[in-house]
Scaffold this motif. Structure first.
Motif, PDB file in Angstrom:
ATOM      1  N   UNK A 259       9.278  16.066  -3.707  1.00  0.00           N
ATOM      2  CA  UNK A 259       8.549  17.026  -2.876  1.00  0.00           C
ATOM      3  C   UNK A 259       7.924  18.158  -3.692  1.00  0.00           C
ATOM      4  N   UNK A 260       8.269  18.243  -4.964  1.00  0.00           N
ATOM      5  CA  UNK A 260       7.607  19.236  -5.827  1.00  0.00           C
ATOM      6  C   UNK A 260       6.184  18.804  -6.184  1.00  0.00           C
ATOM      7  N   UNK A 261       5.883  17.516  -5.963  1.00  0.00           N
ATOM      8  CA  UNK A 261       4.579  16.988  -6.375  1.00  0.00           C
ATOM      9  C   UNK A 261       3.531  17.178  -5.286  1.00  0.00           C
ATOM     10  N   UNK A 262       2.277  17.067  -5.691  1.00  0.00           N
ATOM     11  CA  UNK A 262       1.180  17.186  -4.729  1.00  0.00           C
ATOM     12  C   UNK A 262       0.250  15.976  -4.880  1.00  0.00           C
ATOM     13  N   UNK A 263       0.762  14.789  -4.550  1.00  0.00           N
ATOM     14  CA  UNK A 263      -0.026  13.570  -4.793  1.00  0.00           C
ATOM     15  C   UNK A 263      -0.973  13.262  -3.635  1.00  0.00           C
ATOM     16  N   UNK A 264      -1.829  12.271  -3.851  1.00  0.00           N
ATOM     17  CA  UNK A 264      -2.692  11.779  -2.768  1.00  0.00           C
ATOM     18  C   UNK A 264      -1.864  10.975  -1.774  1.00  0.00           C
ATOM     19  N   UNK A 265      -0.761  10.407  -2.262  1.00  0.00           N
ATOM     20  CA  UNK A 265       0.040   9.494  -1.451  1.00  0.00           C
ATOM     21  C   UNK A 265       1.401   9.313  -2.124  1.00  0.00           C
ATOM     22  N   UNK A 266       2.437   9.239  -1.281  1.00  0.00           N
ATOM     23  CA  UNK A 266       3.760   8.844  -1.792  1.00  0.00           C
ATOM     24  C   UNK A 266       3.994   7.364  -1.484  1.00  0.00           C
ATOM     25  N   UNK A 267       4.481   6.627  -2.469  1.00  0.00           N
ATOM     26  CA  UNK A 267       4.923   5.247  -2.222  1.00  0.00           C
ATOM     27  C   UNK A 267       6.439   5.214  -2.337  1.00  0.00           C
ATOM     28  N   UNK A 268       7.098   4.665  -1.312  1.00  0.00           N
ATOM     29  CA  UNK A 268       8.550   4.490  -1.357  1.00  0.00           C
ATOM     30  C   UNK A 268       8.830   2.994  -1.413  1.00  0.00           C
ATOM     31  N   UNK A 269       9.167   2.521  -2.599  1.00  0.00           N
ATOM     32  CA  UNK A 269       9.365   1.077  -2.807  1.00  0.00           C
ATOM     33  C   UNK A 269      10.784   0.844  -3.337  1.00  0.00           C
ATOM     34  N   UNK A 270      11.759   1.263  -2.533  1.00  0.00           N
ATOM     35  CA  UNK A 270      13.164   1.216  -2.966  1.00  0.00           C
ATOM     36  C   UNK A 270      13.983   0.120  -2.280  1.00  0.00           C
ATOM     37  N   UNK A 271      13.421  -0.547  -1.293  1.00  0.00           N
ATOM     38  CA  UNK A 271      14.245  -1.488  -0.515  1.00  0.00           C
ATOM     39  C   UNK A 271      14.941  -2.553  -1.364  1.00  0.00           C
ATOM     40  N   UNK A 272      14.304  -3.068  -2.428  1.00  0.00           N
ATOM     41  CA  UNK A 272      15.015  -4.076  -3.224  1.00  0.00           C
ATOM     42  C   UNK A 272      16.329  -3.557  -3.840  1.00  0.00           C
ATOM     43  N   UNK A 273      16.475  -2.257  -3.989  1.00  0.00           N
ATOM     44  CA  UNK A 273      17.747  -1.720  -4.496  1.00  0.00           C
ATOM     45  C   UNK A 273      18.690  -1.290  -3.382  1.00  0.00           C
ATOM     46  N   UNK A 274      18.326  -1.537  -2.128  1.00  0.00           N
ATOM     47  CA  UNK A 274      19.145  -1.073  -1.006  1.00  0.00           C
ATOM     48  C   UNK A 274      19.936  -2.195  -0.345  1.00  0.00           C
ATOM     49  N   UNK A 275      19.673  -3.438  -0.715  1.00  0.00           N
ATOM     50  CA  UNK A 275      20.222  -4.536   0.085  1.00  0.00           C
ATOM     51  C   UNK A 275      21.737  -4.660  -0.015  1.00  0.00           C
ATOM     52  N   UNK A 276      22.363  -3.978  -0.963  1.00  0.00           N
ATOM     53  CA  UNK A 276      23.819  -4.029  -1.035  1.00  0.00           C
ATOM     54  C   UNK A 276      24.493  -2.979  -0.162  1.00  0.00           C
TER      55      UNK A 276
END
Lengths: 391, 391
Positions: A259-276
């Motif tokens: 949240x410190x960043x000011x990007x054009x877009x946030x990508x959240x691509x964490x699901x492959x590490x969540x399946x456990x």
């Protein structure tokens, strides 16, 4: 005279043969580098190399680095203070130079890079060229990307030698750094009379990505082929790669940094590490991550990516279920957020990424085919969200 | 009671976390294999493994091997007598198992393979999974190819463990062998009560390929992604891979062996290894190779492949010329052959293969993107020549 001609012919034949021997080959006695085609002429000038160490430059020269003034190590991806807030594994991985690139202008016919790294050069399913290698791209006058291979040598000091570059005019170069290793020290060299002008990171708002090994770049064959790198070239925009192999777990400590960043877009691509994790944990962490981003960075769109794709393991009856479960939970979490009126959240589905059985090296990590498929799906989704036209 | 519930919750949380830790990850402390998703149940039966050594089978079980009854080593690609006629480098490379596969039927829920190899496990631009690894494919009832990753371990004995396979009915499996290593010893295991029925090489006429490192499989990330392997699956036909890294030099000794075969088509993809030779040598060797094939194997079409593609090195001003020269010479040689009435000779052009700047790992050797592009171009060309419809 005839004898001389024969002798010359014989020498020529031997030279031709040894050149042939140096052509397209992959044998282990030639481990240092594949051949570069015909022997390339080298002027005396090229022997006098002028070396430049980016870490000694007075202003930031690393692109893709979100906190350039606050890093402990020059090629780190998180600010020094993060060491106190993120888990040790995340901190360690944040010191790998995934997604970082150095931009400069040069008219040099040859560019050399020499550097050292901290960890093992390769992994069983990812070669040294991807784990620890470099990649050099350059946009031409029409804005099209051009590329060339460097002659490499993976020894205590790794070297890359880019030859026969189109010189005369200064070109813009983008040098991608290793995807899965920590750069300790690096220097870029050009022949003594050629220019080497560092360029500052571009001002365009970046795409900020929080992800797993897949987003970090495993298993691209070279740094420019990580999907985050391909995407950056396709969109012609900086990309912040905050992906941590096995550790993209939607953790508060990371979101607090995002949240410190000011990007054009946030990508959240964490699901492959969540399946456990249990169902509840997955939904809660995803919901908290998105809510925090939307509240603290109102108006910046968030793109959540599904785990792509169950079908790549079409013969493994158990694996498919694991992929599907996290995707189902993510959809439920997003639906709930939408009913609460939190906007804008977007989903990149496994179907849109459309990996096939030839897209991974190990059923999880994309090979170069899968990386390209990821990048294409992201490009389309992000252009839609940002209302940017195709090139 | 409440305390017990808390204790159970805590144990559950720890288990969930350790499972999460085992998800999509690429760290070096987990070098043996990427995670396989959720822990997979294993019955007692699977512990009693029945091992089968293909080399002790009474009839041929290796597909892609042109001289099964005449080999010195069980996984060799040339007959023992070739050691006297081909150069030492060619002989040595012919002992690498590129393009070989073992077909069998099984109803096993788990298949294991253990084997040893002779040489180094990897190369800087090609991972162990490609150089020394295995790949398991299976056609389903509709004839579509399915695939799954194996858990691998690259130690003195390399092991692959394919789990959670769809069992109950016997399926046909194709196990691809290492692309750039020599198999010394190999065994395939299934649980004690499962079937393992070796299948003989298919009777369909093969595609016979004489080529370079590119055709041998460098730099595919796994054996099934060499273009010759992809092509075999696309055409559903055996492929004979006679490609020798750096040594596909249109030599008489090899052509004399090629004419012993009775394939559906000969592919001559040697130009990338010819660019170091003088113009005359290239034209003469190519002309001699084709003439010999057409004369000794009348009616069998010959497909000559250009060196694809100059543009992949768009920044290297010297390299492009090298690629173009051999292609130009090949076209001249083919034109001359056609005026002499020698038929049928076909050309697969660099334009048809259409490699881009993202298609190679080093400017010469295809990565998986390039391998797919090669395979697609070959499929189209060969279907045209053989008048076979698309699937």
């Amino acid at each position: 005279m005839k004898k001389l001609l024969y002798t010359l012919f014989f020498i020529g034949a031997v030279l031709a043969f040894s050149r042939a021997n140096g052509e397209v080959t992959l044998k282990r006695d030639r481990l240092e580098s594949p051949a570069q085609g015909r022997p390339e002429t080298r002027s005396q000038d090229s022997l006098k190399i002028k070396w430049w160490n980016p870490s000694q430059h007075s202003s930031p020269v690393i692109e893709g680095q979100a906190w350039p003034g606050e890093v402990a190590g020059f090629y780190d991806r998180l600010p020094a203070r993060a060491q106190k807030t993120v888990r040790e594994a995340v901190w360690d991985l944040s010191r790998e130079s995934a997604g970082l690139l150095i931009r400069f202008r040069s008219d040099a016919p040859e560019i050399q890079v020499r550097y050292t790294v901290e960890d093992a050069l390769d992994m069983p399913h990812m070669p040294s060229t991807g784990v620890s290698g470099l990649d050099l791209y350059s946009p031409n006058e029409d804005g099209q990307w051009e590329w060339t291979a460097g002659k490499y040598s993976f020894k205590d000091t790794i070297t890359y030698h880019f030859q026969s570059l189109p010189h005369g005019n200064k070109r813009e170069y983008h040098l991608y750094l290793p995807l899965y290793n920590k750069v300790k020290w690096l220097e870029i060299g050009v022949s003594g009379n050629a220019a080497l002008e560092p360029l500052p990171p571009r001002k365009e708002k970046p795409i900020a990505i929080y992800g797993t090994s897949i987003a970090q770049g495993g298993c691209a064959s070279r740094p420019g082929l990580a999907w985050t790198s391909i995407l950056g070239r396709k969109l012609n925009r900086p990309v912040i790669n905050l992906a941590f192999s096995g550790n993209g777990r939607l953790e508060t400590a990371l979101v607090d940094l995002l949240v410190e960043l000011d990007p054009a877009l946030f990508v959240i691509d964490c699901l492959p590490n969540m399946s456990g994790f249990p169902d509840d944990t997955i939904k809660t962490r995803l919901t908290n991550t998105i809510s925090t981003l939307l509240k603290k960075r109102p108006g910046i769109p968030v793109l959540v990516t599904e785990h792509a794709d169950a079908d790549i393991n079409s013969l493994n009856t158990l694996r498919e279920g694991g992929f599907d479960r996290v995707n189902k939970l993510a959809r439920e979490a997003l639906t709930l957020l939408k009913t609460k009126g939190l906007q804008p959240v977007h989903l990149l589905s496994a179907e849109e990424i459309a990996l096939g059985i030839e897209s991974t090296v190990d059923g999880v990590h994309p090979n170069d085919i899968g990386m390209m498929e990821y990048a294409q799906a992201y490009e389309k989704a992000i252009r839609d969200i940002l209302h940017e036209k195709d090139r």
